[in-house]
Design a protein around this motif. Structure first.
Motif, PDB file in Angstrom:
ATOM      1  N   ARG A  85       0.811  -1.223   0.000  1.00 41.89           N
ATOM      2  CA  ARG A  85       0.000   0.000   0.000  1.00 41.89           C
ATOM      3  C   ARG A  85       0.841   1.267   0.000  1.00 41.89           C
ATOM      4  O   ARG A  85       0.310   2.352  -0.242  1.00 41.89           O
ATOM      5  CB  ARG A  85      -0.969   0.050   1.190  1.00 41.89           C
ATOM      6  N   ALA A  86       2.134   1.186   0.307  1.00 42.50           N
ATOM      7  CA  ALA A  86       2.947   2.405   0.384  1.00 42.50           C
ATOM      8  C   ALA A  86       3.187   2.975  -1.011  1.00 42.50           C
ATOM      9  O   ALA A  86       3.548   2.249  -1.941  1.00 42.50           O
ATOM     10  CB  ALA A  86       4.267   2.124   1.072  1.00 42.50           C
ATOM     11  N   VAL A  87       2.956   4.272  -1.168  1.00 42.40           N
ATOM     12  CA  VAL A  87       3.280   4.959  -2.426  1.00 42.40           C
ATOM     13  C   VAL A  87       4.472   5.892  -2.232  1.00 42.40           C
ATOM     14  O   VAL A  87       5.043   6.389  -3.213  1.00 42.40           O
ATOM     15  CB  VAL A  87       2.061   5.746  -2.948  1.00 42.40           C
ATOM     16  N   SER A  88       4.832   6.139  -0.977  1.00 40.10           N
ATOM     17  CA  SER A  88       6.024   6.927  -0.664  1.00 40.10           C
ATOM     18  C   SER A  88       6.406   6.655   0.783  1.00 40.10           C
ATOM     19  O   SER A  88       5.661   5.977   1.521  1.00 40.10           O
ATOM     20  CB  SER A  88       5.772   8.429  -0.882  1.00 40.10           C
ATOM     21  N   TYR A  89       7.560   7.211   1.164  1.00 40.07           N
ATOM     22  CA  TYR A  89       8.039   7.018   2.533  1.00 40.07           C
ATOM     23  C   TYR A  89       8.496   8.360   3.094  1.00 40.07           C
ATOM     24  O   TYR A  89       8.858   9.283   2.345  1.00 40.07           O
ATOM     25  CB  TYR A  89       9.195   6.020   2.573  1.00 40.07           C
ATOM     26  N   THR A  90       8.480   8.450   4.392  1.00 39.73           N
ATOM     27  CA  THR A  90       8.983   9.632   5.097  1.00 39.73           C
ATOM     28  C   THR A  90      10.085   9.193   6.050  1.00 39.73           C
ATOM     29  O   THR A  90       9.898   8.251   6.841  1.00 39.73           O
ATOM     30  CB  THR A  90       7.854  10.323   5.892  1.00 39.73           C
ATOM     31  N   VAL A  91      11.245   9.874   5.938  1.00 36.68           N
ATOM     32  CA  VAL A  91      12.356   9.611   6.853  1.00 36.68           C
ATOM     33  C   VAL A  91      12.294  10.648   7.968  1.00 36.68           C
ATOM     34  O   VAL A  91      12.218  11.859   7.709  1.00 36.68           O
ATOM     35  CB  VAL A  91      13.707   9.684   6.128  1.00 36.68           C
ATOM     36  N   ILE A  92      12.298  10.171   9.191  1.00 36.72           N
ATOM     37  CA  ILE A  92      12.251  11.054  10.356  1.00 36.72           C
ATOM     38  C   ILE A  92      13.649  11.074  10.986  1.00 36.72           C
ATOM     39  O   ILE A  92      14.176  10.030  11.386  1.00 36.72           O
ATOM     40  CB  ILE A  92      11.203  10.564  11.369  1.00 36.72           C
ATOM     41  N   LYS A  93      14.220  12.269  11.033  1.00 34.27           N
ATOM     42  CA  LYS A  93      15.577  12.452  11.574  1.00 34.27           C
ATOM     43  C   LYS A  93      15.486  13.269  12.858  1.00 34.27           C
ATOM     44  O   LYS A  93      14.862  14.328  12.893  1.00 34.27           O
ATOM     45  CB  LYS A  93      16.448  13.178  10.550  1.00 34.27           C
ATOM     46  N   LYS A  94      16.104  12.767  13.923  1.00 39.27           N
ATOM     47  CA  LYS A  94      16.147  13.487  15.189  1.00 39.27           C
ATOM     48  C   LYS A  94      17.606  13.825  15.504  1.00 39.27           C
ATOM     49  O   LYS A  94      18.453  12.926  15.590  1.00 39.27           O
ATOM     50  CB  LYS A  94      15.558  12.648  16.312  1.00 39.27           C
ATOM     51  N   THR A  95      17.883  15.114  15.658  1.00 39.51           N
ATOM     52  CA  THR A  95      19.240  15.581  15.948  1.00 39.51           C
ATOM     53  C   THR A  95      19.306  16.028  17.399  1.00 39.51           C
ATOM     54  O   THR A  95      18.510  16.871  17.834  1.00 39.51           O
ATOM     55  CB  THR A  95      19.616  16.762  15.034  1.00 39.51           C
TER      56      THR A  95
END
Length: 420
Positions: free
Chosen positions: A354-364
């Protein structure tokens, strides 16, 4: 008083009905009176009577003899073949000339004899037997009917009784448990002509009868048995379906109840399959679908549709419910590889249905307590490189899958990286 019944001797009457020649000799009183042969006797030819259904009124010529202080009335019921005269009344005045015998059976023959009572307690010989007959009962109600197919009730109708002696009607109902007729209601006034039996179950069968009563509480014979069946509940809808693939909504469809007079459908919903249902909406009978707006993803509910007819009767709620669900979140990705290569953070993860895109979550990491969050959205592949990293700083990465409706999955496993 008008004499309605011809007097005759008790002997003659009993001979006609029994064929015995010595019946009068066998008659006896319950107690032996002291008879004074010289005491004056009531003039038999002066006795007159006027009958009603349960009483007979008498009139006679008083005796002027000063020794007389009253009269004794004796009676026997000929219709039952009784042979014992019973003292039924003591009249304590020689001036009395009227007496009413009450509590009798309708259309029944009785024999009466009267004696005078003297001051010394003795009494005269009785008169010859005076035969009188009560009037028959009033006729039954001529026409009555029970109306079927009414919602939770039966209506009884009857023709008002033409006899003006009628005071009220009694409605009786057959009790199947007791196997007997029981009292249901009293309907006052002769011209009243209906009764409603309410609070009944759907599709239930009932039996009734009606009796007329006079002002003296003399009842008629009952009507014929009146039968009626209450209106059935509307039939349930069929083909109920609930969606499980629409974001933040559940869409319901069903086929109409085959009952012609259904006017509405009620939508009932619960978190549980077997209990806890509450009405959430009502729609007209020409509407065979409903959208439950939920505002959240992955909510699950059970549904029932109740048909309501024009009389407010509802179809059974004892139906198998249908489960619906708003579209849930996509499966979260698995962040399978994360490393620093040549001063660049390199991430790889598994693809998600079902995924059409992805989101990368970056924590600094900013300080001991705080992290700054940055999101890289609309990533079409399953890998990502981040060159914006500084040596000695702690970074944390996780991935979310995004479907065509913009629904984000839960975050993947989180990985920490530090550039040397």
């Amino acid at each position: 008083m008008k004499r309605l019944i011809q007097a005759t001797s008790l002997t003659t009457f009993l001979l006609l009905y029994s064929g015995c020649s010595n019946v009068i000799d066998s008659l006896s009183t319950t107690t032996a009176p002291k008879v004074n042969q010289s005491a004056p006797t009531v003039n038999y030819s002066s006795i007159k009577s006027l009958p009603d259904m349960t009483s007979i009124g008498f009139e006679w010529q008083k005796l002027d003899d000063p020794r007389v202080v009253g009269y004794n009335f004796y009676r026997t019921e000929i219709s039952k073949g009784e042979k014992t005269l019973k003292l039924i009344s003591k009249i304590d005045s020689r001036h009395a000339t009227h007496y009413v015998d009450k509590g009798l059976e309708p259309k029944t023959k009785y024999a009466y004899q009267i004696s005078s009572v003297l001051s010394d307690g003795t009494e005269s010989p009785t008169t010859e037997a005076y035969i009188a007959e009560t009037l028959p009962r009033i006729k039954p109600v001529a026409f009555a009917q029970a109306v079927s197919n009414l919602p939770k009730k039966v209506k009884l109708l009857w023709e008002p009784h033409p006899d003006q002696r009628v005071n009220y009607y009694r409605v009786e109902k057959y009790n199947d448990t007791l196997n007997e007729w029981i009292y249901l209601a009293t309907v006052n006034q002769r011209l009243s002509a209906e009764y409603l039996d309410t609070g009944l179950s759907n599709s239930s069968k009932h039996k009734y009868r009606v009796k007329a009563f006079t002002f003296d509480d003399v009842e008629s014979a009952p009507t014929k048995v009146l039968e009626a069946v209450t209106k059935p509940a509307p039939k349930s809808v069929t083909g109920l379906k609930a969606s499980n693939n629409i974001p933040k909504k559940i869409f319901l469809t069903w086929s109409a109840s085959p009952t012609n007079d259904v006017v509405q459908y009620e939508i009932h919903r619960s978190n549980y399959e077997s209990f806890g249902y509450k009405k959430i909406e009502t729609v007209n009978s020409n509407v065979l679908e409903y959208t439950d707006d939920l505002k959240e993803d992955g909510l699950k509910y059970y549904y029932k549709i109740i048909a309501i007819d024009k009389d407010g009767l509802d179809s059974t709620s004892d139906l198998k419910p249908v489960k619906g669900e708003s579209l849930g979140k996509p499966t979260k990705p698995n962040l399978s590889q994360a490393s620093i290569q040549g001063g660049v953070a390199v991430l790889n993860w598994s693809s998600t249905p079902r995924a059409v895109s992805y989101t990368v979550i970056k924590k600094t990491k900013q300080n001991f307590f705080q992290y700054k969050t940055t999101k890289f959205e609309n990533i079409s592949g399953t890998s990502f490189q981040d060159s914006d990293i500084v040596s000695g700083i702690d970074y944390k990465y996780s991935i979310q899958a995004i479907d065509e409706f913009g629904i984000a999955s839960e975050s993947s496993n989180e990985v920490s990286l530090v550039r040397k």
